[in-house]
Design a protein around this motif. Structure first.
Motif, mmCIF file in Angstrom:
data_model
loop_
_atom_site.group_PDB
_atom_site.id
_atom_site.type_symbol
_atom_site.label_atom_id
_atom_site.label_comp_id
_atom_site.label_asym_id
_atom_site.label_seq_id
_atom_site.Cartn_x
_atom_site.Cartn_y
_atom_site.Cartn_z
ATOM 1 N N ASP A 295 42.942 26.136 -2.565
ATOM 2 C CA ASP A 295 42.872 25.968 -4.006
ATOM 3 C C ASP A 295 43.047 24.488 -4.344
ATOM 4 O OD1 ASP A 295 43.302 27.119 -6.872
ATOM 5 O OD2 ASP A 295 45.057 25.846 -6.525
ATOM 6 N N LYS A 296 42.270 23.984 -5.280
ATOM 7 C CA LYS A 296 42.287 22.564 -5.631
ATOM 8 C C LYS A 296 43.675 22.096 -6.083
ATOM 9 C CE LYS A 296 38.426 21.088 -7.245
ATOM 10 N NZ LYS A 296 37.271 20.641 -8.028
ATOM 11 N N ASP A 297 44.355 22.896 -6.906
ATOM 12 C CA ASP A 297 45.686 22.516 -7.354
ATOM 13 C C ASP A 297 46.667 22.451 -6.182
ATOM 14 O OD1 ASP A 297 44.915 22.191 -9.996
ATOM 15 O OD2 ASP A 297 45.580 24.188 -10.616
ATOM 16 N N GLU A 298 46.583 23.400 -5.264
ATOM 17 C CA GLU A 298 47.449 23.379 -4.084
ATOM 18 C C GLU A 298 47.158 22.152 -3.221
ATOM 19 O OE1 GLU A 298 47.321 27.109 -1.956
ATOM 20 O OE2 GLU A 298 47.524 28.235 -3.826
ATOM 21 N N TYR A 299 45.907 21.802 -3.082
ATOM 22 C CA TYR A 299 45.498 20.632 -2.309
ATOM 23 C C TYR A 299 46.144 19.359 -2.865
ATOM 24 C CZ TYR A 299 42.374 16.836 -0.799
ATOM 25 O OH TYR A 299 41.861 15.663 -0.311
ATOM 26 N N TYR A 300 46.005 19.149 -4.176
ATOM 27 C CA TYR A 300 46.566 17.948 -4.786
ATOM 28 C C TYR A 300 48.095 17.969 -4.790
ATOM 29 C CZ TYR A 300 41.883 16.533 -6.181
ATOM 30 O OH TYR A 300 40.564 16.140 -6.172
ATOM 31 N N LEU A 301 48.711 19.155 -4.897
ATOM 32 C CA LEU A 301 50.170 19.238 -4.804
ATOM 33 C C LEU A 301 50.652 18.847 -3.408
ATOM 34 C CD1 LEU A 301 51.167 22.355 -6.918
ATOM 35 C CD2 LEU A 301 51.958 20.005 -7.237
ATOM 36 N N LYS A 302 49.900 19.190 -2.385
ATOM 37 C CA LYS A 302 50.239 18.782 -1.005
ATOM 38 C C LYS A 302 50.199 17.253 -0.882
ATOM 39 C CE LYS A 302 50.905 22.542 1.442
ATOM 40 N NZ LYS A 302 52.243 22.816 1.971
ATOM 41 N N ILE A 303 49.245 16.632 -1.536
ATOM 42 C CA ILE A 303 49.174 15.170 -1.508
ATOM 43 C C ILE A 303 50.368 14.581 -2.267
ATOM 44 C CG2 ILE A 303 47.811 13.153 -2.217
ATOM 45 C CD1 ILE A 303 45.304 14.970 -1.696
ATOM 46 N N ALA A 304 50.729 15.184 -3.404
ATOM 47 C CA ALA A 304 51.918 14.736 -4.144
ATOM 48 C C ALA A 304 53.177 14.901 -3.287
ATOM 49 C CB ALA A 304 52.048 15.503 -5.460
ATOM 50 N N GLU A 305 53.211 15.949 -2.475
ATOM 51 C CA GLU A 305 54.344 16.155 -1.559
ATOM 52 C C GLU A 305 54.435 14.998 -0.557
ATOM 53 O OE1 GLU A 305 56.130 19.533 1.503
ATOM 54 O OE2 GLU A 305 54.089 19.755 0.732
ATOM 55 N N ALA A 306 53.296 14.570 -0.024
ATOM 56 C CA ALA A 306 53.288 13.441 0.912
ATOM 57 C C ALA A 306 53.727 12.154 0.209
ATOM 58 C CB ALA A 306 51.899 13.278 1.519
ATOM 59 N N ILE A 307 53.309 11.969 -1.035
ATOM 60 C CA ILE A 307 53.706 10.789 -1.812
ATOM 61 C C ILE A 307 55.221 10.781 -2.009
ATOM 62 C CG2 ILE A 307 53.528 9.682 -4.088
ATOM 63 C CD1 ILE A 307 50.588 10.899 -4.112
ATOM 64 N N ALA A 308 55.790 11.967 -2.241
ATOM 65 C CA ALA A 308 57.237 12.086 -2.468
ATOM 66 C C ALA A 308 58.054 11.601 -1.277
ATOM 67 C CB ALA A 308 57.596 13.531 -2.802
ATOM 68 N N LEU A 309 57.493 11.658 -0.088
ATOM 69 C CA LEU A 309 58.211 11.212 1.108
ATOM 70 C C LEU A 309 58.599 9.741 1.039
ATOM 71 C CD1 LEU A 309 56.139 13.037 3.860
ATOM 72 C CD2 LEU A 309 58.442 13.632 3.051
ATOM 73 N N LYS A 310 57.906 8.972 0.226
ATOM 74 C CA LYS A 310 58.177 7.532 0.071
ATOM 75 C C LYS A 310 59.343 7.272 -0.892
ATOM 76 C CE LYS A 310 56.197 3.261 0.648
ATOM 77 N NZ LYS A 310 57.292 2.427 1.041
ATOM 78 N N SER A 311 59.825 8.315 -1.577
ATOM 79 C CA SER A 311 60.921 8.168 -2.540
ATOM 80 C C SER A 311 62.121 7.498 -1.899
ATOM 81 C CB SER A 311 61.348 9.534 -3.082
ATOM 82 O OG SER A 311 60.304 10.136 -3.807
ATOM 83 N N ASN A 312 62.750 6.589 -2.652
ATOM 84 C CA ASN A 312 63.947 5.935 -2.122
ATOM 85 C C ASN A 312 65.168 6.191 -2.999
ATOM 86 O OD1 ASN A 312 63.528 4.015 -4.230
ATOM 87 N ND2 ASN A 312 62.226 2.815 -2.877
ATOM 88 N N CYS A 313 65.224 7.389 -3.534
ATOM 89 C CA CYS A 313 66.358 7.880 -4.319
ATOM 90 C C CYS A 313 67.259 8.689 -3.382
ATOM 91 C CB CYS A 313 65.837 8.754 -5.457
ATOM 92 S SG CYS A 313 67.111 9.622 -6.391
ATOM 93 N N LEU A 314 68.566 8.552 -3.542
ATOM 94 C CA LEU A 314 69.503 9.302 -2.712
ATOM 95 C C LEU A 314 69.587 10.773 -3.107
ATOM 96 C CD1 LEU A 314 72.408 6.702 -2.521
ATOM 97 C CD2 LEU A 314 70.903 7.402 -0.640
ATOM 98 N N SER A 315 69.161 11.104 -4.315
ATOM 99 C CA SER A 315 69.329 12.461 -4.837
ATOM 100 C C SER A 315 68.091 13.334 -4.771
ATOM 101 C CB SER A 315 69.784 12.401 -6.294
ATOM 102 O OG SER A 315 71.001 11.721 -6.402
ATOM 103 N N ALA A 316 66.907 12.731 -4.838
ATOM 104 C CA ALA A 316 65.702 13.553 -4.963
ATOM 105 C C ALA A 316 64.487 12.874 -4.359
ATOM 106 C CB ALA A 316 65.442 13.859 -6.430
ATOM 107 N N GLU A 317 63.515 13.696 -4.016
ATOM 108 C CA GLU A 317 62.187 13.233 -3.607
ATOM 109 C C GLU A 317 61.197 13.771 -4.627
ATOM 110 O OE1 GLU A 317 61.157 14.618 0.301
ATOM 111 O OE2 GLU A 317 62.693 13.407 1.275
ATOM 112 N N TYR A 318 60.583 12.876 -5.370
ATOM 113 C CA TYR A 318 59.551 13.260 -6.344
ATOM 114 C C TYR A 318 58.300 12.455 -6.050
ATOM 115 C CZ TYR A 318 62.147 16.031 -9.813
ATOM 116 O OH TYR A 318 62.846 17.010 -10.474
ATOM 117 N N GLY A 319 57.159 13.122 -6.120
ATOM 118 C CA GLY A 319 55.883 12.449 -6.003
ATOM 119 C C GLY A 319 54.968 12.918 -7.114
ATOM 120 N N ALA A 320 54.199 11.999 -7.671
ATOM 121 C CA ALA A 320 53.253 12.334 -8.734
ATOM 122 C C ALA A 320 51.892 11.750 -8.381
ATOM 123 C CB ALA A 320 53.729 11.788 -10.076
ATOM 124 N N LEU A 321 50.872 12.523 -8.651
ATOM 125 C CA LEU A 321 49.495 12.129 -8.382
ATOM 126 C C LEU A 321 48.686 12.397 -9.638
ATOM 127 C CD1 LEU A 321 47.224 11.370 -6.306
ATOM 128 C CD2 LEU A 321 47.015 13.827 -5.883
#
Length: 180
Positions: free
Chosen positions: A6-32
């Motif tokens: 599904d297209k939405d699932e595909y882009y959410l997976k990419i947002a998940e990979a983006i979240a890995l770059k988060s440098n917050c001690l409390s959370a990992e968030y990614g937005a695409l």
């Protein structure tokens, strides 16, 4: 036989990979941000360019000052993933008008491994999303599913109520005191 994702699932997976770059001690968030089926901008939770983040400092200023979760964002060193995605598009001179934003979120607080939570923009990010002219916001849910929000619905809701924080009742998310 392979099934098409599904297209939405595909882009959410990419947002998940983006979240890995988060440098917050409390959370990992990614937005695409996606427009016309093209990825045009991304952002993760992180300190402003050329400044130290909480990982570098070894502490979170909000936690150090016992600021309750979901409050006091103006004290946070980080810029939210949603904000960074909009800002990065502006830096590149790319219009997000009519685009979709995909948000993936995990918490790191009190857990050994980041744990999936219900992603949902805070009030400030929602206002930025509205003003940026985005059309839809697609967020992961704690159970692995996702929710789709139409920005025009947020606007209509806010036109009908005096206190815009009350939309948490309709959307089932308390972005001020979200417990994971």
């Amino acid at each position: 036989m392979n099934q098409k994702i599904d297209k939405d699932e595909y882009y959410l997976k990419i947002a998940e990979a983006i979240a890995l770059k988060s440098n917050c001690l409390s959370a990992e968030y990614g937005a695409l941000i996606v427009k016309d089926d093209a990825m045009i901008s991304a952002g993760y939770v992180g300190a402003p360019r050329k400044t130290m983040d909480c990982i570098d400092l070894g502490y979170c200023i909000r936690r150090k000052n016992r600021v309750p979760s979901g409050t006091g964002y103006e004290m946070c060193r980080s810029v939210h993933a949603e904000m960074n995605a909009i800002i990065n598009a502006a830096r590149a001179g790319v219009s997000v008008l009519g685009g979709d934003m995909y948000i993936h979120a995990k918490t790191k607080m009190g857990v050994k491994e980041p744990t999936l939570i219900n992603a949902y923009p805070c009030l400030l990010c929602k206002k930025m999303i509205i003003n940026a002219g985005l059309k839809r916001v697609i967020c992961n849910n704690q159970d692995g599913s996702h929710s789709v929000y139409l920005v025009e619905d947020w606007i209509k809701d806010w036109q009908e109520i005096e206190d815009i924080r009350q939309d948490k009742v309709k959307y089932g998310v308390d972005y001020y005191n979200q417990k994971n």
